[in-house]
Design a protein around this motif. Structure first.
Motif: not given
Length: 370
Positions: A29-33, A92-98, A178-179, A181-187
């Motif tokens: 999984s992607v860290q922060g998601v 509350l799922p990730p990336f869900i919007k108001p 945190g998707f 926020q950085n120059d990299y992704l962490t799996l």
């Protein structure tokens, strides 16, 4: 019951393609998601007399009325058997919007007999930080029901004190991810393993054209659970990059040798890399039966004496036939299964054998009892 079915299952697992390639999205999984848990406290109204008359329900009912400008004298005791205090929770799922909706689960926390036919009034759902992220309201769907007779007898099917509202909460606040926020992704691997982390990083580098020998690296294993991947900063490019990345396939490393025992259900799962050192095992049953017979001793009619009751004890010891079987060095799962099946051991017997093998140091693998 013999282990024939269990052992057939284990043998079928043994010959299955455990080393088949799997997608990255299925193993990491992607860290922060991530999802976030929400919880709230509210009232369910409109119940057909299956509510409750508890102090906190009455207090909640008074508070709800005061919010609408209605105040009750403290001496007035409202009869509110059509109201129940409930706990409301949701994910509350990730990336869900108001403006989007999520499902909620409603559970009674008092003495309400059933939530069937009730309606949840407006309830704030809060996160760990205390902020309100969604508002829930709506009619409950309850699968269970209960019935009670005048003599106190009753029947309950499923759980009538828990209900669900599909799309019952309206999202009011988005959670920062945190998707980007950085120059990299962490799996993050779902099952941490140093070998798998190394294979995952090598697969990404090879598929994306990186050359570690020349210092050009895209993916780097951080530890047994995480692999850091350099990713584009632009939102559209990052989404496309991850969409491609998560569908890469690779063969994960084989898991550590492990035997898992569920002592409550008798389920035993043996990993394919479990091995045994040289060992000889005998397993038999000893049955001790004690029976007591009451006998009456009565004196002769011409003799003096009293009638007494004596106890005669019979002790019978039965030793079942024991079988001895030997394991040579490096015995595989298949050989272990066949040997135990020939003995005709029950699940409890196999548990005892495996625990004894571990204590003797003859079991190469972890023994996990759950």
């Amino acid at each position: 019951m013999k282990l024939t079915i269990y052992l057939m299952l284990l043998c079928s697992v043994l010959v299955s393609p455990l080393s088949a390639a799997q997608r990255i999205k299925d193993l990491a999984s992607v860290q922060g998601v991530r999802s976030n848990q929400l919880v709230g406290y509210g009232l369910v109204v409109g119940l057909p007399g299956t509510g409750e008359q508890s102090p906190f329900t009455e207090q909640s009912f008074r508070t709800m009325l005061s919010n609408f400008g209605i105040s009750l004298d403290s001496s007035v005791k409202p009869k509110i058997k059509n109201v129940a205090a409930v706990a409301v929770h949701a994910e509350l799922p990730p990336f869900i919007k108001p403006g989007q909706t999520i499902d909620v689960t409603v559970s009674s926390i008092g003495e309400a007999a059933s939530l069937q036919g009730g309606t949840l009034v407006q309830t704030f759902l809060k996160g760990l930080d205390g902020n309100v992220y969604a508002v829930a309201q709506g009619s409950l769907v309850v699968s269970g029901f209960g019935a009670e007779g005048g003599d106190g007898s009753k029947i309950v099917v499923n759980t009538p004190t828990v209900g669900r509202i599909a799309n019952g909460a309206l999202v009011e606040r988005a959670v920062t991810s945190g998707f980007m926020q950085n120059d990299y992704l962490t799996l993050n691997l779902k099952y941490p393993d140093f070998s798998t982390a190394k294979i995952l990083a090598d697969t990404i580098n090879r598929r994306l054209g990186a050359d570690p020998d020349k210092g050009y690296v895209i993916a780097t294993p951080i530890d047994a659970a995480s692999v850091r991947v350099t990713a584009p900063r632009e939102v559209g490019q990052r989404v496309g990059f991850l969409a491609t990345l998560e569908n890469f396939e690779f063969v994960p490393a084989r898991a550590a040798a492990r035997v898992v025992i569920n002592s409550r259900t008798g389920t035993i799962v043996i990993g394919q890399d479990v091995r045994l050192l040289p060992a000889a095992i005998t397993h038999g049953g000893l049955t001790v039966t004690i029976a007591e017979n009451q006998q009456v001793a009565q004196p002769n009619a011409l003799a003096e004496g009293e009638t007494v009751v004596t106890t005669q004890s019979i002790v019978d010891v039965n030793l079942d036939d024991s079988r001895l079987f030997k394991f040579d060095p490096g015995v595989t799962l298949d050989e272990l299964v066949r040997a135990v099946n020939q003995v005709g051991a029950a699940p409890g017997d196999l548990m005892a054998i495996l625990e004894a093998l571990r204590e003797a140091g003859a079991l190469q693998g972890d023994l996990v009892v759950i």
